[in-house]
Each structure stands twice: as C-alpha cells, then as structure tokens.
Design a protein around this motif. Structure first.
Motif, PDB file in Angstrom:
ATOM      1  N   VAL A 103       7.832  -3.048 -11.133  1.00  0.00           N
ATOM      2  CA  VAL A 103       7.051  -1.811 -11.053  1.00  0.00           C
ATOM      3  C   VAL A 103       7.510  -1.076  -9.812  1.00  0.00           C
ATOM      4  N   LYS A 104       7.561   0.259  -9.887  1.00  0.00           N
ATOM      5  CA  LYS A 104       8.010   1.063  -8.753  1.00  0.00           C
ATOM      6  C   LYS A 104       6.850   1.833  -8.153  1.00  0.00           C
ATOM      7  N   LEU A 105       6.674   1.655  -6.859  1.00  0.00           N
ATOM      8  CA  LEU A 105       5.631   2.381  -6.138  1.00  0.00           C
ATOM      9  C   LEU A 105       6.246   3.519  -5.331  1.00  0.00           C
ATOM     10  N   TYR A 106       5.884   4.738  -5.704  1.00  0.00           N
ATOM     11  CA  TYR A 106       6.216   5.905  -4.882  1.00  0.00           C
ATOM     12  C   TYR A 106       4.919   6.411  -4.270  1.00  0.00           C
ATOM     13  N   PRO A 107       4.843   6.492  -2.947  1.00  0.00           N
ATOM     14  CA  PRO A 107       3.721   7.242  -2.384  1.00  0.00           C
ATOM     15  C   PRO A 107       3.814   8.685  -2.912  1.00  0.00           C
ATOM     16  N   ALA A 108       2.698   9.256  -3.364  1.00  0.00           N
ATOM     17  CA  ALA A 108       2.734  10.593  -3.970  1.00  0.00           C
ATOM     18  C   ALA A 108       3.428  11.570  -3.037  1.00  0.00           C
ATOM     19  N   GLY A 109       4.440  12.259  -3.565  1.00  0.00           N
ATOM     20  CA  GLY A 109       5.124  13.299  -2.799  1.00  0.00           C
ATOM     21  C   GLY A 109       6.210  12.806  -1.860  1.00  0.00           C
ATOM     22  N   ALA A 110       6.550  11.504  -1.911  1.00  0.00           N
ATOM     23  CA  ALA A 110       7.517  10.982  -0.921  1.00  0.00           C
ATOM     24  C   ALA A 110       8.933  11.484  -1.158  1.00  0.00           C
ATOM     25  N   THR A 111       9.306  11.706  -2.430  1.00  0.00           N
ATOM     26  CA  THR A 111      10.704  12.007  -2.686  1.00  0.00           C
ATOM     27  C   THR A 111      10.840  12.731  -4.021  1.00  0.00           C
ATOM     28  N   THR A 112      12.076  12.868  -4.505  1.00  0.00           N
ATOM     29  CA  THR A 112      12.353  13.565  -5.760  1.00  0.00           C
ATOM     30  C   THR A 112      11.468  13.015  -6.889  1.00  0.00           C
ATOM     31  N   GLU A 143       7.980   5.051   2.551  1.00  0.00           N
ATOM     32  CA  GLU A 143       7.811   6.157   3.500  1.00  0.00           C
ATOM     33  C   GLU A 143       6.418   6.741   3.313  1.00  0.00           C
ATOM     34  N   VAL A 144       5.721   6.980   4.426  1.00  0.00           N
ATOM     35  CA  VAL A 144       4.460   7.715   4.315  1.00  0.00           C
ATOM     36  C   VAL A 144       4.773   9.188   4.052  1.00  0.00           C
ATOM     37  N   THR A 145       3.791   9.880   3.525  1.00  0.00           N
ATOM     38  CA  THR A 145       4.022  11.276   3.156  1.00  0.00           C
ATOM     39  C   THR A 145       3.195  12.243   3.997  1.00  0.00           C
ATOM     40  N   ASP A 146       2.422  11.712   4.920  1.00  0.00           N
ATOM     41  CA  ASP A 146       1.593  12.545   5.783  1.00  0.00           C
ATOM     42  C   ASP A 146       2.469  13.578   6.504  1.00  0.00           C
ATOM     43  N   PRO A 147       2.199  14.868   6.275  1.00  0.00           N
ATOM     44  CA  PRO A 147       3.042  15.887   6.915  1.00  0.00           C
ATOM     45  C   PRO A 147       3.011  15.829   8.439  1.00  0.00           C
ATOM     46  N   GLN A 148       1.986  15.168   8.996  1.00  0.00           N
ATOM     47  CA  GLN A 148       1.913  15.025  10.461  1.00  0.00           C
ATOM     48  C   GLN A 148       2.960  14.037  10.986  1.00  0.00           C
ATOM     49  N   ALA A 156       9.026   3.601   9.393  1.00  0.00           N
ATOM     50  CA  ALA A 156       8.397   2.676  10.353  1.00  0.00           C
ATOM     51  C   ALA A 156       6.873   2.758  10.249  1.00  0.00           C
ATOM     52  N   VAL A 157       6.341   3.978  10.071  1.00  0.00           N
ATOM     53  CA  VAL A 157       4.885   4.127   9.968  1.00  0.00           C
ATOM     54  C   VAL A 157       4.387   3.506   8.652  1.00  0.00           C
ATOM     55  N   PHE A 158       5.169   3.640   7.593  1.00  0.00           N
ATOM     56  CA  PHE A 158       4.783   3.055   6.305  1.00  0.00           C
ATOM     57  C   PHE A 158       4.588   1.537   6.420  1.00  0.00           C
ATOM     58  N   ILE A 159       5.469   0.894   7.172  1.00  0.00           N
ATOM     59  CA  ILE A 159       5.376  -0.568   7.307  1.00  0.00           C
ATOM     60  C   ILE A 159       4.006  -0.936   7.888  1.00  0.00           C
ATOM     61  N   LYS A 161       1.217   1.085   8.309  1.00  0.00           N
ATOM     62  CA  LYS A 161       0.005   1.668   7.716  1.00  0.00           C
ATOM     63  C   LYS A 161      -0.208   1.257   6.261  1.00  0.00           C
ATOM     64  N   VAL A 162       0.855   0.987   5.529  1.00  0.00           N
ATOM     65  CA  VAL A 162       0.702   0.726   4.094  1.00  0.00           C
ATOM     66  C   VAL A 162       1.178  -0.670   3.704  1.00  0.00           C
ATOM     67  N   LEU A 163       2.392  -1.013   4.092  1.00  0.00           N
ATOM     68  CA  LEU A 163       2.974  -2.256   3.568  1.00  0.00           C
ATOM     69  C   LEU A 163       2.278  -3.500   4.126  1.00  0.00           C
TER      70      LEU A 163
END
Ligand code: NCD
Ligand code: ZN
Length: 350
Positions: A103-112, A143-148, A156-159, A161-163
């Motif tokens: 299964v593939k997890l994309y954080p919403a809006g992370a990429t194409t 990758e996190v998608t937070d525009p901030q 690095a933040v994804f690791i 905050k999420v992973l």
C-alpha cells in the motif's frame, strides 16, 4: 597488491522497488525501458484518478501487461493508493490474492497527483492495523506537507512528526521509507531494530541541490523529495554501497513530457529508467564497491518484500563512454532522460 578493478560483473537481474509507469501513451512509451533490464517493479498508484481499490489495481495491471513488449518476463508488482476511505477488507483481499504487493501512503498534497492522500493519520489506523496483521508492507512518501515547513526540511520533520508515531503505534507494520534524501533518514533506518527499510533513487546518489539550482535552474533535476546538500548525498551513497540489507534501489523514475516540465510551474520527476543501471554502476565503481551493486539492486529489496530474487542474471561491461540514449516520445511531447553529468562507461551487455 590490490586486484585490478573488474570491467565486467554478473549479477542477479535487478528489480525496481519504486517506479512510475503512468498510463496510456506514456505507459507504452516508457515501459520497454524498464522491462529491458528489470525483472520486477513496484508500480506507483498515483494515476489520475489514483489506483485505490483492488479492482482498479487489477485493471491497471492488465493495461501494463498489454503494453509489455512481446516475450518480456517483466512483472509489475501493484500497489494501492491509501485514502482515508480505504477499506481494510479490500486491501487484505488484494494482498492475500497476490494482486497487490504493498500500500502506498502519500501525505495529501505532498507530490504529483497526491491530492487524495492522507491528511488525518488516525483515519487510516484500521487499514494499517490490518496490514500489520497480514504482513503487507506500507510504502511511504516521507514528507510533511505543512506549508510552514521548509521544503528542504520536510523529510526530516516527517520522520519525527509522522513516521515515529505511526511505527510506535504499530511496531509490527513493515514500512519502506521511499526515496530517502537525507542523512537523517539514513540514520533513522540504520537505528531501527526491525520492520523498516528505505529505497534510494539513482538520481539522489548523483545530484545535490547545487546541480539543480547553481548556475541556472535545471528543471530535469527537479523531483520530490527535492535533492539536498552534498553531505546528504554522501550519506545516501554510503548507505547504498554498504551492503546493509535495509537499503535498496527504488529508481522513482517518473516520466513527464518536456512541455510539462519546462514551464513556469514545472512538474517534479526525473526519468532515469534507461540509464539507471549504467549510472549505478558508475557510482558503485567510483566508490570501489562495484561488487555491492547486486545487493543494492537485486537482493536486498526482494528480501525485505519476502520474495525470492530473480532467477536469471545480467552482465554489465565497462568500456568506452556510451552516449545518453534518446528519451521516449509521446503524442504530448518527448521525455528527457536523466543526465548524470558524467560519462557512462558501464552498460548492460547481456
Ligand atoms: C513523482 C511523480 O511524478 O509521480 N514525482 C517525483 O518527483 N518523484 C511523484 C513522487 O514519487 O513523489
Ligand atoms: Zn515516486
């Protein structure tokens, strides 16, 4: 005395554990480049609309098989695109029937094409629990998608905050952190005890952010996660050539037409499929580790996915510099092949 560096190597046929094939004309244009060298590939589900259900994966698999060159033994390993509406039972059925591999997890809006990805990770917990129970791997775009958050820090933040929270809540879940681009990710994978691996792309072993941005912007080097500082690239090379079973090849070869890339807001994606094996051999050879190429490209990934390595072998030969092959053409435009910026001497000769 040191042995002379080899000019020919024979290795198990490699696999690509992260590949974008698209659909329609583009699929037909690019598939032969991967099928020429690779036995299997994990097929990314970020079509428009995405490949979410088992039924959609089955139909997409059929289109890939129809587009294969005659006589090809290439096997597409299908993935399902995780959404907050994904049903645990559909995922389990797809895995247990052999239709889907991960299964593939994309954080919403992370990429194409990731708009249908996950925003609230609590909402996918029942799917992740089911996957852990049945041993189905989760491929993660980390990758996190937070525009901030600065784009160079998003992995690095994804690791943190999420992973880490996902893996803490679900230690039995088998996770592949895909296309890692930072020393932070390499260290995180190295420090893990079990159930975590990472893919590394060809281009991230070769380019850093200067190649992308210094002396002019080079859209064909723009991809996500974006290339980082040189010290991160060096960490990736060290991980790849180390033989450590937790690191393996996922090219993230991601074709876009030149018109889609060469514009004021161009697409992310590097098309490396035709030259990946040549590029990797150069990188491993330069590190004096050509013999470790087999572990990285042909053995470690299969082991993590609990699949046997391919039965057959390929031979790579080092000789005079070979020209960069032309990219495929589609009715919407040509696709430019990744240029490593140095001569390629290694080619797949058999
Ligand atoms: C990928 C694509 O074009 O589908 N692009 C990329 O830069 N890698 C999406 C992805 O894998 O992030
Ligand atoms: Zn990708």
């Amino acid at each position: 005395m040191k042995d002379a560096a080899p000019t020919e190597i024979t290795l198990r046929r490699p696999d690509d554990w992260h590949l974008h094939l698209r659909d329609g004309d583009m699929l037909r244009a690019v598939l032969p480049d991967t099928a020429a060298h690779f036995g299997r590939a994990i097929i990314m589900p970020n079509l428009v609309p995405p490949v979410v259900t088992a039924a959609q994966a089955e139909a997409y698999r059929g289109r890939i098989m129809d587009a294969l060159p005659a006589g090809s033994q290439f096997q597409p390993l299908m993935t399902l695109y995780l959404t907050e509406d994904t049903a645990p039972a559909d995922v389990a059925m797809a895995f247990e029937s052999g239709l889907a591999t991960a299964v593939k997890l994309y954080p919403a809006g992370a990429t194409t094409n990731s708009a249908s990805g996950v925003s609230n990770f609590e909402n996918v917990r029942p799917v992740l629990d089911k996957m852990a129970e049945i041993g189905m791997p989760l491929c993660v775009h980390g990758e996190v998608t937070d525009p901030q958050v600065d784009i160079f820090d998003r992995e690095a933040v994804f690791i943190d905050k999420v992973l880490k929270p996902i893996r803490k809540a679900n230690p039995d879940l088998r996770v592949i952190m895909e296309h890692v681009t930072t020393e932070n990710a390499v260290d995180y994978v190295r420090d893990s005890k079990k159930n975590l691996a990472a893919t590394i792309t060809t281009h991230h072993l070769i380019i850093n952010r200067n190649h992308l941005l210094a002396g002019g912007i080079r859209p064909h080097y723009y991809c996500l996660p974006v290339a980082k500082r040189e010290r991160h690239r060096i960490a990736l090379v060290q991980a790849a050539v180390s033989g450590d079973e937790r690191f393996f090849l996922g090219t993230d070869s991601a074709p876009h037409t030149d018109p889609a890339k060469l514009q004021s807001c161009g697409c992310a994606g590097v098309y490396s499929a035709p030259v990946t094996m040549s590029c990797l051999a150069e990188v491993f050879d330069a590190a004096d580790k050509i013999k470790q190429l087999e572990a990285f490209a042909s053995l470690n990934g299969a082991r993590f996915y609990k699949l046997p390595p391919n039965d057959d072998m390929i031979t790579m030969t080092k000789g005079d510099a070979i020209p960069l092959p032309p990219g495929p053409s589609t009715p919407d435009g040509d696709v430019t092949v990744f240029d490593p910026g140095f001569d390629l001497h290694w080619r797949v000769s058999a």
